[in-house]
Each structure stands twice: as structure tokens, then as C-alpha cells.
Write a protein that holds these residues in place. Sequence first.
Motif, PDB file in Angstrom:
ATOM      1  N   ILE A 135       0.851  -1.185   0.000  1.00 25.49           N
ATOM      2  CA  ILE A 135       0.000   0.000   0.000  1.00 25.49           C
ATOM      3  C   ILE A 135       0.892   1.243   0.000  1.00 25.49           C
ATOM      4  N   GLY A 136       1.918   1.192  -0.838  1.00 28.22           N
ATOM      5  CA  GLY A 136       2.862   2.306  -0.890  1.00 28.22           C
ATOM      6  C   GLY A 136       2.216   3.625  -1.256  1.00 28.22           C
ATOM      7  N   HIS A 137       1.136   3.584  -2.066  1.00 39.37           N
ATOM      8  CA  HIS A 137       0.492   4.833  -2.475  1.00 39.37           C
ATOM      9  C   HIS A 137      -0.084   5.610  -1.298  1.00 39.37           C
ATOM     10  N   HIS A 138      -0.245   4.956  -0.131  1.00 41.72           N
ATOM     11  CA  HIS A 138      -0.770   5.661   1.040  1.00 41.72           C
ATOM     12  C   HIS A 138       0.157   6.810   1.436  1.00 41.72           C
ATOM     13  N   SER A 141      -1.140   9.557  -1.016  1.00 42.11           N
ATOM     14  CA  SER A 141      -2.527   9.998  -0.833  1.00 42.11           C
ATOM     15  C   SER A 141      -2.741  10.615   0.545  1.00 42.11           C
ATOM     16  N   HIS A 142      -2.047  10.094   1.560  1.00 45.06           N
ATOM     17  CA  HIS A 142      -2.246  10.631   2.904  1.00 45.06           C
ATOM     18  C   HIS A 142      -1.722  12.060   3.010  1.00 45.06           C
ATOM     19  N   ARG A 143      -0.517  12.282   2.530  1.00 46.18           N
ATOM     20  CA  ARG A 143       0.083  13.615   2.668  1.00 46.18           C
ATOM     21  C   ARG A 143      -0.516  14.631   1.698  1.00 46.18           C
ATOM     22  N   LEU A 144      -0.744  14.220   0.454  1.00 48.24           N
ATOM     23  CA  LEU A 144      -1.120  15.175  -0.585  1.00 48.24           C
ATOM     24  C   LEU A 144      -2.625  15.335  -0.760  1.00 48.24           C
ATOM     25  N   VAL A 145      -3.397  14.339  -0.325  1.00 44.10           N
ATOM     26  CA  VAL A 145      -4.842  14.392  -0.532  1.00 44.10           C
ATOM     27  C   VAL A 145      -5.587  14.469   0.799  1.00 44.10           C
ATOM     28  N   HIS A 146      -5.327  13.502   1.680  1.00 47.01           N
ATOM     29  CA  HIS A 146      -6.089  13.421   2.926  1.00 47.01           C
ATOM     30  C   HIS A 146      -5.919  14.681   3.773  1.00 47.01           C
ATOM     31  N   HIS A 147      -4.690  15.110   3.995  1.00 49.79           N
ATOM     32  CA  HIS A 147      -4.477  16.277   4.857  1.00 49.79           C
ATOM     33  C   HIS A 147      -5.030  17.550   4.236  1.00 49.79           C
ATOM     34  N   ARG A 148      -5.106  17.604   2.947  1.00 43.83           N
ATOM     35  CA  ARG A 148      -5.622  18.798   2.280  1.00 43.83           C
ATOM     36  C   ARG A 148      -7.141  18.818   2.222  1.00 43.83           C
ATOM     37  N   ALA A 151     -12.416  15.665   5.541  1.00 45.33           N
ATOM     38  CA  ALA A 151     -13.765  16.103   5.911  1.00 45.33           C
ATOM     39  C   ALA A 151     -14.475  16.840   4.772  1.00 45.33           C
ATOM     40  N   THR A 152     -14.080  16.555   3.540  1.00 50.77           N
ATOM     41  CA  THR A 152     -14.772  17.073   2.355  1.00 50.77           C
ATOM     42  C   THR A 152     -15.011  15.907   1.397  1.00 50.77           C
ATOM     43  N   PRO A 153     -15.912  16.070   0.410  1.00 53.33           N
ATOM     44  CA  PRO A 153     -16.145  14.980  -0.551  1.00 53.33           C
ATOM     45  C   PRO A 153     -14.926  14.659  -1.405  1.00 53.33           C
ATOM     46  N   LEU A 154     -13.922  15.536  -1.442  1.00 50.06           N
ATOM     47  CA  LEU A 154     -12.734  15.289  -2.260  1.00 50.06           C
ATOM     48  C   LEU A 154     -11.752  14.324  -1.596  1.00 50.06           C
ATOM     49  N   ASP A 155     -12.002  13.964  -0.340  1.00 51.09           N
ATOM     50  CA  ASP A 155     -11.104  13.055   0.378  1.00 51.09           C
ATOM     51  C   ASP A 155     -11.689  11.648   0.382  1.00 51.09           C
ATOM     52  N   LEU A 169     -15.034   0.900   1.989  1.00 54.96           N
ATOM     53  CA  LEU A 169     -13.714   0.339   1.726  1.00 54.96           C
ATOM     54  C   LEU A 169     -13.294   0.415   0.256  1.00 54.96           C
ATOM     55  N   PRO A 170     -14.122  -0.006  -0.729  1.00 53.24           N
ATOM     56  CA  PRO A 170     -13.674   0.102  -2.131  1.00 53.24           C
ATOM     57  C   PRO A 170     -13.411   1.542  -2.550  1.00 53.24           C
ATOM     58  N   ARG A 171     -14.285   2.466  -2.125  1.00 53.39           N
ATOM     59  CA  ARG A 171     -14.084   3.869  -2.482  1.00 53.39           C
ATOM     60  C   ARG A 171     -12.799   4.404  -1.872  1.00 53.39           C
ATOM     61  N   ALA A 172     -12.532   4.039  -0.622  1.00 51.84           N
ATOM     62  CA  ALA A 172     -11.337   4.544   0.047  1.00 51.84           C
ATOM     63  C   ALA A 172     -10.067   3.985  -0.582  1.00 51.84           C
ATOM     64  N   SER A 173     -10.037   2.674  -0.856  1.00 52.92           N
ATOM     65  CA  SER A 173      -8.813   2.059  -1.369  1.00 52.92           C
ATOM     66  C   SER A 173      -8.544   2.470  -2.810  1.00 52.92           C
ATOM     67  N   ILE A 174      -9.549   2.351  -3.671  1.00 52.30           N
ATOM     68  CA  ILE A 174      -9.356   2.717  -5.082  1.00 52.30           C
ATOM     69  C   ILE A 174      -9.242   4.228  -5.232  1.00 52.30           C
ATOM     70  N   GLY A 175     -10.081   4.963  -4.508  1.00 54.67           N
ATOM     71  CA  GLY A 175     -10.045   6.416  -4.602  1.00 54.67           C
ATOM     72  C   GLY A 175      -8.739   7.002  -4.126  1.00 54.67           C
ATOM     73  N   ALA A 176      -8.185   6.444  -3.033  1.00 56.29           N
ATOM     74  CA  ALA A 176      -6.906   6.946  -2.538  1.00 56.29           C
ATOM     75  C   ALA A 176      -5.781   6.664  -3.527  1.00 56.29           C
ATOM     76  N   PHE A 177      -5.815   5.488  -4.140  1.00 50.88           N
ATOM     77  CA  PHE A 177      -4.794   5.161  -5.152  1.00 50.88           C
ATOM     78  C   PHE A 177      -4.848   6.166  -6.295  1.00 50.88           C
ATOM     79  N   ARG A 178      -6.041   6.432  -6.812  1.00 50.44           N
ATOM     80  CA  ARG A 178      -6.179   7.338  -7.949  1.00 50.44           C
ATOM     81  C   ARG A 178      -5.856   8.777  -7.557  1.00 50.44           C
ATOM     82  N   ALA A 179      -6.339   9.208  -6.402  1.00 45.81           N
ATOM     83  CA  ALA A 179      -6.100  10.590  -5.986  1.00 45.81           C
ATOM     84  C   ALA A 179      -4.617  10.837  -5.715  1.00 45.81           C
TER      85      ALA A 179
END
Length: 342
Positions: A135-138, A141-148, A151-155, A169-179
Motif C-alpha cells: 500500500i505504498g500509495h498511502h 494519498s495521505h500527505r497530498l490528498v487526505h491532509h488537504r 472532511a470534504t467529498p474530495l477526500d 472500503l472500495p471507495r477509500a482504497s481505489i479512490g486513494a490510489f487514484r487521488a
Amino acid sequence: MAAFAAATLAPVALIALGLAMGGLWLWAGLAYMALLSALLDQLLPLVESDASEGAEFPAADSLLVLLAFLALALPPLAILGATGTTLSPAEKIALIAATGLWLGQIAHPAAHELIHRPARRHVRLGIWVYAWMLIGHHASSHRLVHHRHVATPLDPATARRGTGFWRYLPRASIGAFRAGLAAETDLRRRKAQPGPHPYALYAGIAAAALALAALIGGWSGVLLWLILAAHAQIQIHLSDYVQHYGLTRATGPDGRPEPVNARHSWNTAHWFSSALLLNAPRHSDHHAHPARPYPALRLPDDAPRLPWPLPVACTLALIPPLWRRLMKPHLARLTTPPPTAT
């Protein structure tokens, strides 16, 4: 620091003894990871006081580095034990289960802290731990997407109110990879000399991990590594799910979300699980100060708090109807306006 070190290293010692001797040591390691935090947090509900402002913890990063190297060593050792002939089938199951819990509950917080450290060598080590768990993409996604966008629909890591974990779970895993991929690609466009794409590094480390698993145990070793990785990844997504469930940032007149504040993360104040998870339950302060060392994280007075230790909350979240029913009054308290003074 003694509490952090004892809580995180003790299960490794139990698993190591179980690998060497089998028997009760393995079951003790599994019980430690699965039950001990729930018991101690309820029997001794002590809350560690906040560190003084500006306090330094020279040993904090050293413990993170040690835990990271243990996270790299433990999966191949567990597969070696699980594909060998020394342990019984039940002991092998206990070994894989205890190792998966340690990766998800301790290796993940350690890697999370490392990718937020200012030193590049620490960031790289955290990336290796995540990529080792496939899960290297975390790290992206954590630094560049989640923190930004938390608590919004973009996360992708923020669960909407009423969404059950298994639907999330599918939205979080696939969405985080893509984002994360989109964010890293956008960063590369802005650099004169971007260098190799981080996702190529993540794929290379994951391939090396699976190749090592094949060398140790053939296809059985690869399957076991995939099981360990899936176990750890579910726990990573569970922690994100629980720590931001149902919390949203208000949108201002300009259409932008309000700044992130303490009200946008769930926290817990239980002492043992805080030591075990390297203060990850003090999540609001981490979002406010991502570079603050984990021993110095605080519990803001206005931060939402869960009544259960974080591992217990994650277990409850595995049963969506129960989770929604238990969380309904806590969310209601956050959204009910205070009474108007007369």
C-alpha cells in the motif's frame, strides 16, 4: 517514551518467542494484539497529560526507525514459520493473525509518523514500510490528498455519515490510489527535473516483497504475504474510517471549505491504546500540526471524543448497523446547536 517502547515492542518479543518455541507464546502474542488494549483501557482509564509546549523527545525517531525495520523483517519471518513444519496448523494461524494485527496497529502508525518527519531518510523508510505492505500509495494519498481535503467529498478517506465500512472500503482504497497518483503526477509537471515517478518505486518495492515471499514459501508464501497485506490494509482503512466518520467541513461564501480544525477528527483518550498506536488517537492535533512528534500530540478540549478505545471502535465499525446506531447520538451532539440565552 518508555510506555511507547514497551507497548509496541512487547508483542514483537512474544511473536519472536512463538516462532522459536511455538505454543503459548504465539497465543500470548495474538491475545496481546487482539484483547489487551481493550482490557487495560477499561480497567485503568488513565489519560497521559499533554507534554509541555516545545518539549523535545530525542528517542522518538529512534523508536520509529526500530519499528520500521521490525516491520520489514516480521512478514518474511512469519511466512517462514507458517510454511515450515515446526508449528501446528493452529499455531500458524495464530502467527499470521498476530503478525497482521501488529502490522496494522503498530507498523502503520510508525510508518505514518515517518512520512511526516522532516528528514528525507525517515520519509523513505516510511514509504518502504507501506510499500512492503503493498500500500505504498498511502504515503502519497495521505500527505497530498487526505491532509488537504479531509472532511470534504474530495477526500476518499473521509466516510460520509451513514456509510458502512464495507461500502466505504472500495471507495477509500481505489479512490486513494487514484487521488494520490493524480497528485503526484501534478507535482511532477511542476518540476524541471521530476525524476522517477513515486508510484514506480511503490510498485518496485511491492514486487520485491512478493518475490521474497515466493523464495521463502513458493506460491503459499505469496498467498500468505497477500493475506498479511490485506489484513494490514483493512486496519489502515478502518482507522481512517473511524477517525473521520460523519465529520464535514462547512463551506464558506466563496465556495471553499473552512480551515481544518479540532472538530474534524474523532479522538480517544485511552492510555494503553494511545501508547500502542503511538498517539494516533490524538488525531485532531496531528491534523493541526502534522510535523509535531507523536509524544507531544495533545487532546484539544473542543475535539470530538469517542467513548471507546480506537481498536474497539474499529472492531465495532466492522458491523455497520451496530456502528451507525452507536454513533448516531455522538454525531447528534456535534450538530445540535447550543441553547439560545434568554
